[in-house]
Design an enzyme around this catalytic site. Sequence first.
Site, PDB file in Angstrom:
ATOM      1  N   LYS A   1      -9.029  17.309  16.996  1.00 27.09           N
ATOM      2  CA  LYS A   1      -8.614  16.629  15.763  1.00 27.09           C
ATOM      3  C   LYS A   1      -8.792  17.623  14.625  1.00 27.09           C
ATOM      4  CE  LYS A   1      -7.707  13.047  14.827  1.00 27.09           C
ATOM      5  NZ  LYS A   1      -6.403  12.339  14.763  1.00 27.09           N
TER       6      LYS A   1
ATOM      7  N   HIS B   1      -8.051   9.503  12.285  1.00 26.63           N
ATOM      8  CA  HIS B   1      -7.532   8.481  13.209  1.00 26.63           C
ATOM      9  C   HIS B   1      -7.790   8.941  14.631  1.00 26.63           C
ATOM     10  CE1 HIS B   1      -5.105   8.056   9.533  1.00 26.63           C
ATOM     11  NE2 HIS B   1      -5.103   6.767   9.819  1.00 26.63           N
TER      12      HIS B   1
ATOM     13  N   ASP C   1      -7.770  14.264   9.073  1.00 28.40           N
ATOM     14  CA  ASP C   1      -7.255  13.060   9.706  1.00 28.40           C
ATOM     15  C   ASP C   1      -8.287  12.487  10.691  1.00 28.40           C
ATOM     16  OD1 ASP C   1      -5.828  11.226  11.248  1.00 28.40           O
ATOM     17  OD2 ASP C   1      -4.724  12.776  12.332  1.00 28.40           O
TER      18      ASP C   1
ATOM     19  N   TYR D   1      -9.409  -4.681   9.258  1.00 31.87           N
ATOM     20  CA  TYR D   1      -8.099  -4.108   9.574  1.00 31.87           C
ATOM     21  C   TYR D   1      -8.206  -2.893  10.490  1.00 31.87           C
ATOM     22  CZ  TYR D   1      -3.527  -1.963   9.142  1.00 31.87           C
ATOM     23  OH  TYR D   1      -2.305  -1.418   9.445  1.00 31.87           O
ATOM     24  N   HIS D   2      -9.096  -1.987  10.138  1.00 30.54           N
ATOM     25  CA  HIS D   2      -9.162  -0.722  10.879  1.00 30.54           C
ATOM     26  C   HIS D   2      -9.748  -0.922  12.262  1.00 30.54           C
ATOM     27  CE1 HIS D   2      -9.338  -0.254   6.524  1.00 30.54           C
ATOM     28  NE2 HIS D   2      -8.409   0.653   6.728  1.00 30.54           N
TER      29      HIS D   2
ATOM     30  N   TYR E   1       0.858  -1.187   0.000  1.00 33.39           N
ATOM     31  CA  TYR E   1       0.000   0.000   0.000  1.00 33.39           C
ATOM     32  C   TYR E   1       0.894   1.237   0.000  1.00 33.39           C
ATOM     33  CZ  TYR E   1      -3.757   3.013   1.970  1.00 33.39           C
ATOM     34  OH  TYR E   1      -4.702   3.967   2.213  1.00 33.39           O
TER      35      TYR E   1
HETATM   36  C1  MLC Z   1      -4.753 -17.838  -6.794  1.00 34.98           C
HETATM   37  N1  MLC Z   1      -5.205 -18.100  -8.033  1.00 34.98           N
HETATM   38  C2  MLC Z   1      -4.934 -19.367  -8.320  1.00 34.98           C
HETATM   39  C3  MLC Z   1      -4.277 -19.911  -7.190  1.00 34.98           C
HETATM   40  N2  MLC Z   1      -4.180 -18.932  -6.272  1.00 34.98           N
HETATM   41  N3  MLC Z   1      -5.184 -20.112  -9.405  1.00 34.98           N
HETATM   42  C4  MLC Z   1      -4.780 -21.381  -9.408  1.00 34.98           C
HETATM   43  N4  MLC Z   1      -4.136 -21.954  -8.359  1.00 34.98           N
HETATM   44  C5  MLC Z   1      -3.869 -21.268  -7.248  1.00 34.98           C
HETATM   45  N5  MLC Z   1      -3.249 -21.839  -6.239  1.00 34.98           N
HETATM   46  C6  MLC Z   1      -5.883 -17.159  -8.932  1.00 34.98           C
HETATM   47  C7  MLC Z   1      -7.110 -16.564  -8.267  1.00 34.98           C
HETATM   48  O1  MLC Z   1      -8.233 -17.397  -8.381  1.00 34.98           O
HETATM   49  C8  MLC Z   1      -7.257 -15.249  -8.981  1.00 34.98           C
HETATM   50  O2  MLC Z   1      -7.973 -15.339 -10.158  1.00 34.98           O
HETATM   51  C9  MLC Z   1      -5.825 -14.884  -9.331  1.00 34.98           C
HETATM   52  O3  MLC Z   1      -5.057 -16.070  -9.233  1.00 34.98           O
HETATM   53  C10 MLC Z   1      -5.287 -13.823  -8.358  1.00 34.98           C
HETATM   54  O4  MLC Z   1      -5.194 -14.382  -7.073  1.00 34.98           O
HETATM   55  P1  MLC Z   1      -5.924 -13.843  -5.782  1.00 34.98           P
HETATM   56  O5  MLC Z   1      -5.660 -14.843  -4.752  1.00 34.98           O
HETATM   57  O6  MLC Z   1      -7.315 -13.478  -6.022  1.00 34.98           O
HETATM   58  O7  MLC Z   1      -5.038 -12.544  -5.444  1.00 34.98           O
HETATM   59  P2  MLC Z   1      -5.250 -11.020  -5.800  1.00 34.98           P
HETATM   60  O8  MLC Z   1      -5.529 -10.777  -7.224  1.00 34.98           O
HETATM   61  O9  MLC Z   1      -4.072 -10.353  -5.242  1.00 34.98           O
HETATM   62  O10 MLC Z   1      -6.550 -10.589  -5.001  1.00 34.98           O
HETATM   63  C11 MLC Z   1      -6.591 -10.614  -3.628  1.00 34.98           C
HETATM   64  C12 MLC Z   1      -7.916 -10.083  -3.093  1.00 34.98           C
HETATM   65  C13 MLC Z   1      -8.155  -8.659  -3.624  1.00 34.98           C
HETATM   66  C14 MLC Z   1      -9.039 -10.957  -3.573  1.00 34.98           C
HETATM   67  C15 MLC Z   1      -7.875 -10.095  -1.569  1.00 34.98           C
HETATM   68  O11 MLC Z   1      -9.384  -8.127  -3.176  1.00 34.98           O
HETATM   69  C16 MLC Z   1      -7.068  -7.695  -3.232  1.00 34.98           C
HETATM   70  O12 MLC Z   1      -6.059  -7.591  -3.912  1.00 34.98           O
HETATM   71  N6  MLC Z   1      -7.212  -6.937  -2.160  1.00 34.98           N
HETATM   72  C17 MLC Z   1      -6.202  -5.953  -1.781  1.00 34.98           C
HETATM   73  C18 MLC Z   1      -6.767  -4.941  -0.889  1.00 34.98           C
HETATM   74  C19 MLC Z   1      -5.749  -3.949  -0.430  1.00 34.98           C
HETATM   75  O13 MLC Z   1      -4.621  -3.904  -0.912  1.00 34.98           O
HETATM   76  N7  MLC Z   1      -6.097  -3.086   0.459  1.00 34.98           N
HETATM   77  C20 MLC Z   1      -5.227  -2.067   1.027  1.00 34.98           C
HETATM   78  C21 MLC Z   1      -5.864  -1.503   2.174  1.00 34.98           C
HETATM   79  S1  MLC Z   1      -4.836  -0.460   3.030  1.00 34.98           S
HETATM   80  P3  MLC Z   1      -9.550 -15.028 -10.219  1.00 34.98           P
HETATM   81  O14 MLC Z   1      -9.903 -15.103 -11.616  1.00 34.98           O
HETATM   82  O15 MLC Z   1     -10.213 -16.058  -9.375  1.00 34.98           O
HETATM   83  O16 MLC Z   1      -9.705 -13.678  -9.638  1.00 34.98           O
HETATM   84  C22 MLC Z   1      -5.810   0.429   4.110  1.00 34.98           C
HETATM   85  C23 MLC Z   1      -5.088   1.298   5.060  1.00 34.98           C
HETATM   86  C24 MLC Z   1      -5.808   2.568   5.304  1.00 34.98           C
HETATM   87  O17 MLC Z   1      -6.993   0.299   4.095  1.00 34.98           O
HETATM   88  O18 MLC Z   1      -6.588   2.673   6.240  1.00 34.98           O
HETATM   89  O19 MLC Z   1      -5.611   3.520   4.587  1.00 34.98           O
HETATM   90  N1  5AD Z   2       1.881   4.767   2.169  1.00 35.09           N
HETATM   91  C1  5AD Z   2       2.206   3.594   2.752  1.00 35.09           C
HETATM   92  N2  5AD Z   2       1.540   3.049   3.767  1.00 35.09           N
HETATM   93  C2  5AD Z   2       0.516   3.725   4.258  1.00 35.09           C
HETATM   94  N3  5AD Z   2      -0.319   3.452   5.248  1.00 35.09           N
HETATM   95  C3  5AD Z   2      -1.206   4.462   5.324  1.00 35.09           C
HETATM   96  N4  5AD Z   2      -0.951   5.386   4.405  1.00 35.09           N
HETATM   97  C4  5AD Z   2       0.112   4.949   3.718  1.00 35.09           C
HETATM   98  C5  5AD Z   2       0.843   5.473   2.629  1.00 35.09           C
HETATM   99  N5  5AD Z   2       0.501   6.609   2.080  1.00 35.09           N
HETATM  100  C6  5AD Z   2      -0.328   2.241   6.026  1.00 35.09           C
HETATM  101  C7  5AD Z   2       0.260   2.372   7.386  1.00 35.09           C
HETATM  102  C8  5AD Z   2      -0.947   2.654   8.245  1.00 35.09           C
HETATM  103  C9  5AD Z   2      -2.007   1.831   7.588  1.00 35.09           C
HETATM  104  C10 5AD Z   2      -3.382   2.319   7.847  1.00 35.09           C
HETATM  105  O1  5AD Z   2      -1.691   1.844   6.224  1.00 35.09           O
HETATM  106  O2  5AD Z   2       0.842   1.147   7.700  1.00 35.09           O
HETATM  107  O3  5AD Z   2      -0.810   2.254   9.570  1.00 35.09           O
END
Ligand code: MLC
Ligand code: 5AD
Length: 714
Positions: free
Chosen positions: A581, A587, A585, A226-227, A72
Amino acid sequence: MTDKPTVSDWNALADKESKGRDLSREMPEGFALKPLYTQADATDPGLPGFAPFTRGVKATMYAGRPWTIRQYAGFSTAEESNAFYRRNLAAGQKGLSVAFDLATHRGYDSDHPRVVGDVGKAGVAIDTVEDMQILFDQIPLETMSVSMTMNGAVIPILAFYIVAGEEQGVSPQQLSGTIQNDILKEFMVRNTYIYPPAPSMRIVSDIIGYTSANMPQFNSISISGYHMHEAGATAVQELAFTIADGKEYVKSAMATGLDIDAFAGRLSFFFGIGMNFFMEIAKLRAARTLWYKVMDDLGAQSERSKMLRTHCQTSGVSLQEQDPYNNVIRTTVEAMAATLGGTQSLHTNALDEAIALPTDFSARIARNTQLVLQEETGITDVVDPLGGSYYIEALTAKLVEEAEVLMAEVDELGGMTIAVDSGMPKQRIEEAAAAKQTRVDKGEDVIVGVNKYRRETEDHLDTLDIDNHKVRTGQIARLNKNREGRDEAACQAALRALTEGAKTEGNLLALAVDAARARATLGEISSAMEEVFGRYDTTPKPVTGVYKTAYEFDQRWAQVLDGVQAVERRLGRKPKIMVAKMGQDGHDRGANVIASAFSDMGFEVVSGPLFQTPDETVKMALEHDVDAIGASSLAAGHKTLIPELIDLLKGAGRQDIKVVAGGVIPPQDYDFLREAGVQGIYGPGSNVVECGADMLRLLGHNMPPAGEELGGEE
Ligand code: MLC
Ligand code: 5AD
C-alpha cells in the site's frame, strides 16, 4: 363461513408449494430469515418523535422537512472544488460535504515528499486558511451547513474553518455543520489517523469541549459505521461497533468534566446503506433504539441527547466497474432504504464510483436520484411509512438484540478503545469481508454484470482525471506565498504554545485557532502536536483460514493449490508475494482480502505497512526477496506511484520481480500502466481465485484456464 387461516395452515400450504424445500435464509448477520412474518413476530414501535425514537427523531419527519441532500465532494484545488459546489447547489443540492485529499487527512502540507502521489487526488488539497477561504468563496457560512470529513488533521482543519468564517464575518456561534472527528473507526477500518490512540482521543474530547462552548449549531462528531460497512461489516457489526464507539466518546468527554447534556445533543452518526433493502431500513431503526437505551443508561436527561440523528451514504463497495449503469439502480434502491429508514441527510454515490471520482455528469445523476425520490415519489408524504410492517418490526428488534450481544462483548473487554487496541472489531469485520468475497467469487451472492450476466465487452465511460503534478505545483506556490506573507515570530510563538498545550492541558482546538490566525500551515500545526504525540503506524495483519474453509471442495481452488505446490517444488521454497500500500491511501479491505486469500492458497505473503513510499516498498521487497509485488491503489495514486516502484526495482537490478496492480483503476489507465511494466491489473469484481491462477502463470507455472466461468454469458 370457514375459520380464519392460522400460521400452521400457512405452513402446511407453503410446504406443499415448495415441495418441502426449506425457504428460510441464513444471513451474514448470524440469524435466519423466515419466508413469512406475521403479527405474532412484531412489537409496537411507538410513535415518531418520542422515545425510543425507533420511528424517527422528529414527530413530523420528512412531512415537515425533507432530508438534506448532502453530496460528498472535493478534488484538485480549492478553486475547482468551490466551483463544483456552487454548480451543485444551484442544481438542487442542499448541504455541503467536503472531501479532503489524503495528504491533508494525514497532516502533510502539499510540498511534503511523502505525498507526491496524493495531492488533490481523492479530495481537495487544503494547506492554509487561504485555501479554506477559497473553498467557501461566495458560499455564506452563516446559513450553509457544511460537513467536513476529517479525523486525522481534525484540529488544523476545524481551526481553518473557524478562522475562514471569522474572516467572512461569521462567528463560531453561527457556524452550522458537522466535523467527522471519529478517530476510533480510523484505527479499525479507515486508517487516516496521525497520532496514537490516547492523544487522538484527547483531541476528540477537546473538540467536543470547544464546540459545545462556542459552536452551538455545530455537530462535534459524526460517529461512523459507514467505513465499517464498506470494509465488509455485517449490519450487526456496524451497529454494535458504531454505537459502542459513540458510548466511548460520551464517556471520555464526561471524564473531562463535561455535563452529558451539554454536548450529547450535537453528537451525530453516519451509516452506510447497502443492497439488503429491508435489513438496511431496520438497521437505522435499530440504531436509534440502541442509542436511546445507551444514553438513557449513561444518565442523559434531555430527550435530544438520546436522539440518534444520522447522515447516510449509499454503499461504495456495492457498486461495480462492470456494466456501470447498473450502479444507478443500486444507488436508487439504497437511497430508498436510507430514506425509508429515516435518515436526516444523504449522499448518493455516482455511477462511476468503482472507477474514479464523479464527473459533472455522474454527479448530476447521483443528485437527481435524491431529487426524484424527494419530489416525485411521495416517500416524504407520510412519517415512517414502513412502521408496523411485521417484517420490519421483527427485523428491527432482532438487530437490536444481536447488536446488544456484541456490544456486551465490547463492554467485557473494557470498552471500545481497548477493544480496538485488541484488534477484535477489525478481525471480526475482516472475517465478514472475506466470507462475503467468497460468496461473491462462488456466485452464491449474485452481482448482475459481474459474476452473472457478464458482458463480453464493456462500453467506454468518460471519467475524471486529475493532474496532481499541476495541483501540487500550485499548492506549493501558495504555501510559499503564505510563509512569506506572515509574521514569522508570531506564527512560531503560536505553534510553540500549541506544542506546550499538547504536553499539558490547554484546549488544542483553541490553541490551533490562534496558530491558524497567525497563518501556520496544516502541516506545521500537525507537526507541532506530533512533536509531543508521535506518529502512529501499523502493519495490517490479515486473517487466515477463511478461504481454505470456504473453498474446501472447489476444483479450481484445488488446481491453484496444486500450482502453488508445483512452484514451491521448483523454487525450493514457497512463492512469495508482497502486498503493498503506497502513498497515503489507507483503503486496505482489498489488500487484506488478497493477502488472506493468497496465504490460504499457500503463497508466502508479506504485507507491507500502510503509507509506504515506493522506495520503502522496494527496500522491503528486496529484504524479503519476494517474487512479486501486488500494489493496491484506491485513491488514484497509481499513475505516479506504480511506475516509480517499477523504476526503482529496475534501478536495483530486480526487474525479475513481477508487479501487478489492483483496486480502483480506470480502464483508460491500463495501457499506461502496462507500458510502465505492470503485468496484471485487477479492478473491482475480480475473482480472487483467478488472481491466484494469474500469479502462478506470471511465476512461470503452466496454469490451465478456468474450467467454467461463473454465471452465464450475454
Ligand atoms: C429537521 N428539522 C426539523 C424537521 N426536520 N424541524 C422541524 N420539523 C422537521 N420535520 C430541523 C432539525 O432539527 C435541524 O435543526 C435542522 O432542521 C436541520 O435538519 P437535520 O435533520 O439536523 O439535518 P442536517 O442539518 O443536514 O444535519 C444532519 C446531521 C449532520 C445531523 C446528520 O451531522 C450532518 O449533516 N452530517 C453529514 C455528515 C456527512 O456528510 N458526512 C460525509 C462523510 S463521507 P437543529 O437546530 O435541531 O439542528 C465519508 C467518506 C470517506 O466519510 O470515507 O471519505
Ligand atoms: N468526491 C466524491 N465522493 C467521494 N468519495 C470519496 N471521496 C470522494 C470525493 N472526493 C465517496 C465515494 C467513496 C466514499 C468513501 O466516499 O463514494 O466510496
